[in-house]
Write a protein that holds these residues in place. Structure first.
Motif, PDB file in Angstrom:
ATOM      1  N   GLN A   1     -15.251  -2.041  -8.885  1.00 16.81           N
ATOM      2  CA  GLN A   1     -14.432  -1.542  -7.627  1.00 16.81           C
ATOM      3  C   GLN A   1     -13.333  -2.729  -6.922  1.00 16.81           C
ATOM      4  N   ILE A   2     -12.178  -2.387  -6.431  1.00 16.70           N
ATOM      5  CA  ILE A   2     -11.580  -3.304  -5.927  1.00 16.70           C
ATOM      6  C   ILE A   2     -10.816  -2.700  -4.863  1.00 16.70           C
ATOM      7  N   ARG A   3     -10.786  -3.229  -3.669  1.00 19.48           N
ATOM      8  CA  ARG A   3     -10.221  -2.959  -2.448  1.00 19.48           C
ATOM      9  C   ARG A   3      -9.337  -3.909  -1.823  1.00 19.48           C
ATOM     10  N   VAL A   4      -8.139  -3.693  -1.676  1.00 18.18           N
ATOM     11  CA  VAL A   4      -7.168  -4.695  -0.898  1.00 18.18           C
ATOM     12  C   VAL A   4      -6.656  -3.670   0.513  1.00 18.18           C
ATOM     13  N   GLY A   5      -6.985  -4.337   1.516  1.00 18.37           N
ATOM     14  CA  GLY A   5      -6.648  -3.780   2.793  1.00 18.37           C
ATOM     15  C   GLY A   5      -7.363  -2.412   2.891  1.00 18.37           C
ATOM     16  N   GLU A   6      -6.654  -1.201   3.103  1.00 17.76           N
ATOM     17  CA  GLU A   6      -7.107   0.317   3.214  1.00 17.76           C
ATOM     18  C   GLU A   6      -7.210   0.678   1.908  1.00 17.76           C
ATOM     19  N   ASP A   7      -6.720   0.022   0.741  1.00 17.42           N
ATOM     20  CA  ASP A   7      -6.602   0.878  -0.530  1.00 17.42           C
ATOM     21  C   ASP A   7      -7.762   0.283  -1.466  1.00 17.42           C
ATOM     22  N   ALA A   8      -8.622   1.309  -1.588  1.00 19.34           N
ATOM     23  CA  ALA A   8      -9.711   1.305  -2.594  1.00 19.34           C
ATOM     24  C   ALA A   8      -9.856   2.012  -3.921  1.00 19.34           C
TER      25      ALA A   8
ATOM     26  N   PRO B   1     -13.236  -8.195   4.880  1.00 19.38           N
ATOM     27  CA  PRO B   1     -12.471  -9.097   4.382  1.00 19.38           C
ATOM     28  C   PRO B   1     -11.036  -8.015   3.758  1.00 19.38           C
ATOM     29  N   LYS B   2     -10.149  -9.085   3.595  1.00 19.28           N
ATOM     30  CA  LYS B   2      -8.698  -8.422   3.337  1.00 19.28           C
ATOM     31  C   LYS B   2      -8.778  -7.920   1.707  1.00 19.28           C
ATOM     32  N   ILE B   3      -9.695  -8.662   0.845  1.00 11.80           N
ATOM     33  CA  ILE B   3      -9.736  -8.203  -0.435  1.00 11.80           C
ATOM     34  C   ILE B   3     -11.327  -8.187  -0.883  1.00 11.80           C
TER      35      ILE B   3
ATOM     36  N   GLN C   1       7.294  -7.781   2.310  1.00 10.51           N
ATOM     37  CA  GLN C   1       6.379  -7.815   3.175  1.00 10.51           C
ATOM     38  C   GLN C   1       4.974  -7.655   2.968  1.00 10.51           C
ATOM     39  N   PRO C   2       4.479  -8.418   1.803  1.00  9.33           N
ATOM     40  CA  PRO C   2       3.160  -7.972   1.648  1.00  9.33           C
ATOM     41  C   PRO C   2       2.086  -8.305   2.522  1.00  9.33           C
ATOM     42  N   ASP C   3       0.924  -7.789   2.250  1.00  7.57           N
ATOM     43  CA  ASP C   3      -0.141  -8.171   3.046  1.00  7.57           C
ATOM     44  C   ASP C   3      -1.075  -9.220   2.188  1.00  7.57           C
TER      45      ASP C   3
END
Length: 263
Positions: A61-68, A4-6, A165-167
């Motif tokens: 925890q939060i992950r958006v794309g590669e950022d966790a 998932p993206k998020i 240009q956000p994800d």
């Protein structure tokens, strides 16, 4: 399977003694639209603000794309630079437009790509003009925000968020401050983004819109996810009593139902 993206797990947030989010977990697939509905005070806006770290969660925890990110005792918060980079990938549109009053519409949309993304003015201008065309405001590029209607300001705010240009795009009650006759033009832009495959999380009172555009609907109350599922199922045949009670305030098929009147 693409992840998932998020992804959000066990998210908690308190303001003083008030627990606003109580162990929220949810995921958003890339290219999908998730609408969050529920009564006022259920934690919807706080959840959205936690996703791009405008509000720092107390745990989970939060992950958006590669950022966790992990929150809670003993965890280290992301630094200013990491935060700025992270936020630039999660576009946010608020209830109030927050445009720079001293800048033209074009200037508002160009600002972040130049200052944050370090684009050249020429490149930023080209991008900004393309985005203004996308939101139907090419003819307003040189106007100042004071001369725009609320619906036009909100469409500029959407173009401004897209200029990074956000994800992911987050919408926090993007139409609730607008006069009813202007709501449609903003929803139209959001619908277009959805058809283009933008990953979106939308907090909204526009139930008919959520049913039409969202892939999934999450119903929140009292800081928890009370029900979630495919949009049509949650809105047309909710399983939980609280969801049923909330949705009973809307007339099916009405064009401009809003939940402001719900308890």
């Amino acid at each position: 399977m693409e992840k998932p993206k998020i992804e959000i797990s066990g998210l908690n947030k308190k303001f003083g003694d008030l627990a606003v989010l109580k162990g929220i977990s949810l995921s958003v697939e890339a290219g999908s639209v998730v609408a969050i509905i529920g009564p006022s005070g259920s934690g919807k806006s706080t959840l959205l603000r936690c996703i791009n770290l405008l509000v720092t969660p107390d745990g989970g925890q939060i992950r958006v794309g590669e950022d966790a990110f992990t929150f809670g005792p003993g965890t280290k918060l992301p630094g200013t630079r990491d935060l700025a980079r992270f936020r630039s990938n999660t576009g946010m549109v608020f209830q109030h437009f927050n445009l720079f009053p001293h800048m033209s519409v074009l200037g508002n949309v160009m600002e972040a790509p130049v200052t944050v993304r370090k684009k050249s003015k020429a490149e930023a201008r080209e991008l900004a003009l393309a985005l203004l065309a996308k939101v139907g405001l090419s003819d307003k590029a040189d106007e100042f925000p004071a001369r725009l209607s609320g619906g036009q300001k909100q469409r500029v705010a959407i173009a401004r968020a897209l200029a990074m240009q956000p994800d992911v795009m987050l919408f926090d009650e993007a139409t609730s401050a607008l006069d009813p006759e202007l709501v449609g033009e903003v929803l139209g832009v959001m619908k277009k983004l959805a058809t283009e495959g933008m990953t979106m999380v939308i907090v909204t009172h526009e139930i008919a819109f959520a049913r039409e555009v969202a892939d999934r609907v999450i119903f929140m109350r009292d800081g928890i996810v009370a029900e979630e599922g495919p949009a049509h199922q949650v809105i047309d045949a909710p399983r939980e009593t609280a969801t049923q009670a909330f949705l009973s305030h809307f007339h099916r098929g009405g064009h401009h139902q809003t939940a402001e009147t719900a308890p």
